[in-house]
Structure formats: structure tokens, C-alpha cells
Design a protein around this motif. Structure first.
Motif, PDB file in Angstrom:
ATOM      1  N   GLY A 103       0.324   4.040  -2.758  1.00 51.16           N
ATOM      2  CA  GLY A 103       0.416   5.750  -2.651  1.00 51.16           C
ATOM      3  C   GLY A 103       1.518   6.614  -3.224  1.00 51.16           C
ATOM      4  O   GLY A 103       1.004   7.238  -3.339  1.00 51.16           O
ATOM      5  N   ILE A 145       1.082  -1.365   0.422  1.00 52.33           N
ATOM      6  CA  ILE A 145       0.094  -0.297   0.084  1.00 52.33           C
ATOM      7  C   ILE A 145       0.971   1.150   0.136  1.00 52.33           C
ATOM      8  O   ILE A 145       0.564   2.374  -0.638  1.00 52.33           O
ATOM      9  N   TYR A 200      -6.524   5.848  -1.396  1.00 47.66           N
ATOM     10  CA  TYR A 200      -5.782   6.185  -3.193  1.00 47.66           C
ATOM     11  C   TYR A 200      -6.082   6.879  -3.140  1.00 47.66           C
ATOM     12  O   TYR A 200      -5.609   8.035  -3.999  1.00 47.66           O
ATOM     13  N   SER A 205      -8.227   1.753  -0.829  1.00 41.90           N
ATOM     14  CA  SER A 205      -9.056   2.248  -2.079  1.00 41.90           C
ATOM     15  C   SER A 205      -9.029   4.024  -1.630  1.00 41.90           C
ATOM     16  O   SER A 205      -8.910   4.371  -2.260  1.00 41.90           O
ATOM     17  N   THR A 212      -1.629   6.565   2.696  1.00 42.81           N
ATOM     18  CA  THR A 212      -2.084   5.776   2.385  1.00 42.81           C
ATOM     19  C   THR A 212      -2.153   4.188   3.326  1.00 42.81           C
ATOM     20  O   THR A 212      -3.533   3.830   3.708  1.00 42.81           O
ATOM     21  N   ARG A 234       1.345   6.498  -6.454  1.00 49.68           N
ATOM     22  CA  ARG A 234       0.094   7.457  -7.182  1.00 49.68           C
ATOM     23  C   ARG A 234       0.285   8.714  -6.913  1.00 49.68           C
ATOM     24  O   ARG A 234      -0.001   9.801  -7.278  1.00 49.68           O
TER      25      ARG A 234
END
Ligand SMILES: Nc1ncnc2c1ncn2[C@@H]1O[C@H](COP(=O)(O)OP(=O)(O)O)[C@@H](O)[C@H]1O
Ligand SMILES: [Mg+2]
Lengths: 297, 465
Positions: B21, B17, B149, B146, B49, B24
């Protein structure tokens, strides 16, 4: 030679000038490291208070002072100038054997005070330091009252037996240090509570309270503001009537204002000693000239 | 799924995760002109995240572990035969204990049918519970991750958020120490209050006789006990006083020598040696005191004929005090050495330049300047002497004599606490509870000493900073 590098002009338009200066610096550098150098000017005086001959000082294997010979006259103010790390403090600390407190420090040569060898193995440093007082770069009053700071020296040397006499010594010392009017109402308050300039004058008062013959000052104004500095310089002028004063300073103006003679040190060597007037207008040594014109330092 | 495996998988999940993150935020950054237009460093977007995913999951995990055993047990109890359920809680508890033995394969003999059934049910339910937990956790983690995210955007104040959570974590860690202390104090306080119900506080504080009697059973009479703490505190003070008489001068002088006189070579050998001395377990000092020093002192005293005038025993306050003093020497000397070294060299130089001798500098400048710190060190040493137990147990005995005679046996507060609480006794008897009252007194005394000491040391620090 980092000292020299720091003075390189940065302006690209002066490239040509820079080259010539660089050449000159290389020459100066050589002059400074020459092994059989000779101090130029008047090192010696009649009836000196201090007479130093061929003093060499080492910190462990590293030599900090090289073959210094110098006389210091009675009641004269002599200034010592030179770039940082050139051994001014080290030399000064030889004169009252404060270098003894540093384990790795070794002093060679002959240093005489009124004809008495102060590095004689039989000599007791306690009376020597009573005759040769010292004021340090950073004011270092004891964490005691203002009164006790000044009274400390006379007490340990047993100069007085009665309280009134001690009071008098404290008062006259503080008066001579120009501090009396500012502190006379709070003699019992801690000396550490004073301002920086007052603390330094307190340290001077503390030193003159034991009536020394010589006062060594190691950059006494470098931690002070301009007004406090001016105050101390006045004080030095007054004190010079009764005391021999050796002052190390970073400020050439200060040296010019307070001293009669000036000694220029460079990388542990004494380069030039002359009347202050002459050193600052027409020095004999090219390194002195380079220093006072601000090419390094 | 075992809980270790679950935790490991969660950890792997967090790392993934974090990477998601982080990448992203970098991907979003390219739209706005590069990573430097992000509000925070990419690291913080990764962490935010992870926090989004971790916090709900960890809360669920905590709650689950707190309650799953209770829930499973309740279900199993429902399925036990009716006559056992109606027999009351004690009976149910006994049955459940036996069922656990079956699960651990330690049941001797042939268990009744219903117990085997219950054991099988517990096993089944436990497996079910852990699998359910794993499934729920991963579901929760994917949902919340999510959400986190997709909430990432370049203007998000990720760093502030993450730092606030870290601040909270730091706060919680510091709270642990505070709450532990608080808990200990409270429990000691509550037990002491119970004690003061049966023994009046005035008798405890001012009574001159200490002789707690054993109460092995609740119905035993304890009429002949007396709980006057004065002899214990007198003994403690006598021993602490003797030990300070040794530790203070020796420790201080050795600190002065090390800090101002010793050549660097001597200093660098003696200092570690002193620290080794500080590391010797007190029980070793204890048998040295009991087997060597105490008999020596007794023989000496008898040799001098002192036994004609006062009690001379082989367990003496003097022996303990001497050895404890030696034990505390490194403590005093290392604390004093630190404060003496903290006195600036410039002060020493100032005095030397006035023509002071070395001893004048030490006596008149260094020690006065370091005095508050030195005194602080002494007080800490006193609280150490008061708290020391082992040497006293071994060499001063258990007799609660109220005496100022250093050749007599005495006992101290800590030693009595130990003897009160060891052995089989009724827990609620005054004798046991007295230990808590003594502990409370001791706590108050050492707390006061430490408070004063730290206060003094702090004042000293301000002087030079
Ligand atoms: N205590 C010391 N130990 C080792 N080296 C020292 C010590 N004090 C000074 N030095 C060295 O001696 C040289 C001269 O130092 P110093 O006399 O303090 O110079 P200045 O006062 O002119 O700036 C320097 O190179 C310095 O590094
Ligand atoms: Mg210097």
C-alpha cells in the motif's frame, strides 16, 4: 558571549559598520572580564542606609556576584539595571538574606544596615526581614482573603492586639498601595482572584503593612501591562517619601522615571553607579553606554 | 494448520500488505508531482490497506473460533448411536467428556467402539476446520487487500480514516475497564438481592448480632443464624480509626519534614526508604502484629491492671490498628509530600520576606494551601484502612464483638467476607450470599470515600493551575 552575538546587524549592506562594531564589542568584552575592575561613579554616600563592601556571592562553585561595593542612602530610590543573568536579583536578595533559602548559595563580604552587620552569625533574620521587605517579580499573594494577605505580616509580628487596629493597618496599607478603592467592598474575597496589577499592588500593601524601612523590588512590573506598570511607578514615587527603595528593572525608561541613582551590573560586576540623569545621558563607563544604547541586553 | 502458525502468517501478510500500500501511494504520487502532493503521509496509505485487509479477516477469525467447537460437536453428536442420543443431554455430555479423554490419551481401559470413532471424527473435523479457516482467511485477506490497494488515490483522506480506527481501538481499551467494573458491580448486586430475599435488608443494616451458621447442605436449617452487619462495620471503623490516629499525624509530619526541612541528602535517602516500607506485603505486617505487638499490648494492659475493668485479649483491635497505621504512614506521607511540594516556592518566599519564621510559613501558608490535597490523601488512606484484610485476619480474630474497647477482639467486613467464602458450603445459602451483601456495602462506602477524595484533590489542583 551570546549576549553580544545577538545584536549583530543582519543587513549585508552594513558589513563594514558591522566589523567596527564587532571590534568594539571585543574590547567591551575584555573590559568586562578584566579581573581588577573598578566600579566607576559615586558608589558611596553620607550616612548610608545600606552599606555593602566587597560582596561576593557563589552558587556552589559558580560565582554570581564579584566584589560589589555600594552604599544606598536613606529614602532614596536606587535602580539596578543590566543584562539578564548579570546578578541583579542575586545581589538584591543578599540585602534581606533571602539567599539563605537557597542551600548552595554562599555570601561573602560585609553588608551593613544602619551600621549593623546583617551577615553576623548571631543575627536573627526574622526582624531583619521585617525591616527590609521584598516585592517579587511574579505577584505571589497567599491563597487567603485580601484582608488576610495584608494582615498576615502585622499578625505574625504581633504589631497589634485589637481587631480595630488591624483593620486600620489593612486600610492604610491598601490605601498607600492605591488599591483600597478597588477592593474595599470585597476584602473577604481571595487575593488570588485579583488581576495581575492588583495582585502586585496587594503584595506591595502586604509589604508596607509591616512598616519596613527598605523595600526591595525585583522587576515588580515585568509581568504587568503598561497601565498597571504606570500605576506601580506612581506608587513608587509616593512611597519614596518614607521608604528606601531598591528596584531591579529591565526597563531603562522605568529606571529613568523612578530612580534617583542607577547602578549598572555586568556579568556579576558592578560597573557604574551614578545619578540616574547622568547614567542615561552621559555614562562614565563604555559598557553602560553600550547597554543603554541598546547594543546588548 | 495450528492457530499460532495462522496468526504468524497473517502478521507477515499484514506487513507485506503495508509495504504494498505504501509503495503504491508513492508510485501514484510521482504522477502528481511527488509525495508532498499526497493527501496524507505514505505511512497512512500503508495502514489503510492493512486495515482493509485486517478487519474482515479478524471478524471472520473471531466468529470461527467462537462457533467451530459447537459446530463440530453437533456433527459428532449426530453420528453417535441412536440410543445414546435419545438418552438425553446428560448422557451425551458424559459420552463427549469420555471422547475428549480419548483424544487426550487419558482414557483408562478399553473404550467402546463408537467412542473411538467419535474421537477420530473430532480429530478429523478439527484439522479440516483449521485448514478451511486458513484458506478462507487468506482468500478474504487477498480480496479485501486488493480492493483497498486499488482504491488508493492521491486525494484519499487516508490519515483521517486510519486515525478514526485508532480512536476506536483506544475507546475499546478504555471500555474494558468500565465494563469489568460494571460486571463486578452487577454480579455483586444480583447476589446481594438474592441474599436480601432470605434476610431482610433492615436486619442486615441495623442488626446488632453477627453469627452466620454453617449450612453444609441445602436441607440444613439456618434458623439460628443472624446477619446483623453493625458489629462488623463497628469493628472496621474502630480499627480504621485507630490506624488513622497513627498514620495521619506521623505521615503528615514526616511529609512536612521531608518537603520543607530535610536537607537534600536526607530527603534522597528517606524517601526511597519510605517507599520500601510501602512495598512490604501486608501479611508480613500481619504476623508482626499477631506475634509481637498483640501479646505485648495484652501484657502491658494486664500489667497496668486494666483487665479488672474491661476485656483484655491477645487478639486486639489496638494491635491491628497500630500496625495498620504504621503500614499506611508511607502512603499518607508520600501523598502529602507531593501536594506540599506542589505549593509554589514563591508563596514560601513571600511569607519569608515578610519576616515569617520557617514554622510560621509551614503552619500558616504551606499547610493551608496544601490542605485540600492533604485531606484528599487522608480519605484515600481511610479507604485503604477499611479494605485491609490480612493484618486483621491474623491479629484481630474473627469474633464479631460489638465493642468500643480497643483491647478486645473485633472483626471487620473484609475478614468476614473471606471466612464466609472459604470452605465447602452450599453456594446458595444465605451465609455465602451474605458475603456479597457485605461486599456491596463495602464497595459503596469506599466508592463514596474515593469520590470525595478525588473531588477534593481536583479542586486543589485548580487552585494553582
Ligand atoms: N538558585 C540558583 N542556583 C544556581 N545558580 C543561580 C541561581 N539563581 C541564579 N543563579 C545564577 O546566578 C547568575 C545571576 O542570576 P540572577 O541574579 O538571577 O541574574 P539577574 O537577576 O540579573 O537576571 C546567573 O548566571 C544564574 O544562572
Ligand atoms: Mg532577576
Amino acid at each position: 558571549m551570546t549576549i553580544l552575538e545577538a545584536t549583530n546587524p543582519v543587513d549585508t549592506a552594513e558589513t563594514a559598520a558591522k566589523d567596527t562594531i564587532k571590534m568594539k564589542e571585543a574590547d567591551l568584552n575584555e573590559a568586562a572580564t578584566e579581573s581588577d575592575h573598578k566600579t566607576v561613579g559615586d558608589c558611596f554616600v553620607e550616612n548610608p542606609k545600606f552599606s555593602v563592601r566587597d560582596a561576593n556571592v557563589y552558587y556552589g562553585d559558580k560565582q554570581a556576584v564579584f566584589d560589589v561595593s555600594l552604599d544606598i542612602g536613606e529614602n532614596e530610590v536606587i535602580a539596578m539595571i543590566g543584562p539578564s543573568g548579570c546578578g541583579k536579583s542575586t545581589f538584591l536578595r543578599c540585602l534581606n538574606r533571602m539567599n539563605d533559602t537557597i542551600d548552595i548559595c554562599r555570601v561573602e563580604g560585609k553588608i551593613e544596615l544602619d551600621g549593623m552587620d546583617i551577615y553576623d552569625s548571631r543575627l536573627d533574620v526574622v526582624p531583619l526581614r521585617a525591616r527590609v521587605g521584598m516585592v517579587f517579580q511574579k505577584p505571589n499573594p497567599f491563597p487567603k482573603s485580601i484582608y488576610d494577605n495584608v494582615a498576615y505580616g502585622p499578625k505574625i509580628h504581633g504589631l497589634v492586639s485589637r481587631r480595630v487596629d488591624l483593620d486600620e493597618i489593612v486600610e492604610t496599607s491598601l490605601r498607600r498601595a492605591g488599591l483600597w478603592d478597588e477592593v474595599k467592598d470585597r476584602l473577604n474575597q481571595p487575593g488570588t482572584g485579583l488581576s495581575g496589577g492588583q495582585q502586585q499592588r496587594l503584595c506591595i500593601a502586604r509589604t508596607i503593612a509591616v512598616s519596613p524601612e527598605v523595600i526591595l523590588m525585583d522587576e515588580p512590573c515585568s509581568a504587568l501591562d503598561p497601565i498597571a506598570t504606570a500605576r506601580i511607578e506612581e506608587l513608587i514615587a509616593e512611597l519614596s517619601e518614607n521608604f528606601t527603595i531598591c528596584i531591579v528593572t529591565h526597563s531603562m525608561q522605568q529606571a529613568a522615571r523612578v530612580s534617583k541613582r542607577t547602578a549598572y551590573f555586568h556579568m556579576g560586576k558592578l560597573m557604574e553607579v551614578n545619578e540616574t540623569q547622568k547614567v542615561f545621558t552621559n555614562p562614565d563607563h563604555e559598557l553602560t553606554e553600550a547597554y543603554i544604547t541598546g547594543r546588548f541586553g | 494448520m495450528s492457530s499460532t502458525l495462522l496468526l504468524a502468517l497473517m502478521f507477515v501478510g499484514f506487513i507485506t500488505i503495508y509495504k504494498l500500500g505504501r509503495s503504491r501511494s508513492l508510485a501514484l504520487a510521482t504522477n502528481v508531482g511527488g509525495a508532498r502532493y499526497l493527501n496524507s503521509l505514505p505511512f497512512y496509505y500503508g495502514m489503510i490497506t492493512v486495515l482493509w485487509a485486517a478487519i474482515p479477516a479478524l471478524i471472520l477469525l473471531g466468529l470461527w473460533y467462537a462457533f467451530d467447537d459447537a459446530v463440530i460437536q453437533a456433527i459428532v453428536v449426530q453420528h453417535l448411536p441412536a440410543e445414546i442420543r435419545e438418552a438425553g443431554n446428560t448422557e451425551i455430555g458424559l459420552v463427549l467428556n469420555k471422547v475428549r479423554l480419548i483424544i487426550d490419551n487419558q482414557f483408562l481401559g478399553e473404550p467402546p467402539e463408537y467412542m473411538t470413532v467419535a474421537a477420530a471424527e473430532i480429530n478429523k473435523l478439527t484439522t479440516l476446520s483449521s485448514n478451511l479457516l486458513a484458506a478462507l482467511i487468506f482468500l478474504l485477506m487477498s480480496v479485501s487487500a486488493s480492493v483497498g490497494y486499488f482504491r488508493i488515490h492521491p486525494q484519499m483522506k487516508a490519515r483521517l480514516f486510519v486515525e478514526n480506527w485508532f480512536k476506536l481501538a483506544l475507546l475499546i481499551c478504555s471500555m474494558i475497564a468500565i465494563f469489568t467494573t460494571l460486571g463486578i458491580v452487577l454480579s455483586v448486586l444480583l447476589e446481594s438481592i438474592k441474599f436480601f430475599r432470605s434476610v431482610p435488608i433492615t436486619e442486615f443494616l441495623f442488626g446488632l448480632e453477627w453469627s452466620p451458621q454453617n449450612a453444609m447442605r441445602a436441607d440444613q436449617v439456618v434458623g439460628s443464624s443472624s446477619f446483623g452487619a453493625i458489629p462488623l462495620f463497628a469493628g472496621t471503623l474502630l480499627i480504621a480509626f485507630i490506624s488513622m490516629l497513627i498514620a495521619v499525624p506521623v505521615g503528615l509530619m514526616s511529609a512536612i519534614y521531608l518537603a520543607d526541612y530535610a536537607p537534600t541528602k536526607v530527603r534522597s535517602t528517606v524517601k526511597p526508604l519510605l517507599e520500601i516500607l510501602a512495598g512490604i506485603p501486608t501479611v508480613v505486617y500481619g504476623f508482626f502484629a499477631a506475634l509481637t505487638v498483640a501479646p505485648m499490648i495484652r501484657d502491658l494492659a494486664i500489667g497496668m491492671g486494666l483487665d479488672n475493668y474491661m476485656t483484655v485479649t491477645s487478639e486486639s483491635a489496638l494491635a491491628v490498628g497500630l500496625i495498620m497505621g504504621v503500614m499506611i504512614v508511607p502512603f499518607v506521607s508520600s501523598l502529602s509530600d507531593d501536594v506540599i511540594n506542589a505549593v509554589p516556592q514563591s508563596l514560601r518566599d513571600g511569607a519569608l520576606a515578610l519576616g515569617a519564621t520557617k514554622s510560621e510559613v509551614v503552619k500558616q501558608v504551606v499547610i493551608p494551601a496544601a490542605l485540600p490535597g492533604i485531606v484528599g490523601g487522608f480519605l484515600l488512606a481511610v479507604s485503604r484502612a477499611i479494605g485491609e484484610t490480612m493484618i486483621v485476619v491474623m491479629a484481630a480474630g474473627l469474633a464479631a464483638n460489638l465493642t468500643a474497647n480497643p483491647l478486645d477482639a473485633v472483626t471487620t467486613v473484609t475478614v468476614q467476607i473471606v471466612t464466609l467464602l472459604t470452605g465447602d458450603q452450599e453456594f446458595d445459602s444465605p451465609k455465602t450470599l451474605a458475603a456479597f451483601a457485605l461486599g456491596l456495602m463495602l464497595f459503596v462506602v469506599t466508592l463514596a470515600l474515593n469520590y470525595i477524595a478525588l473531588h477534593v484533590v481536583k479542586k486543589y489542583r485548580e487552585q494553582y493551575e
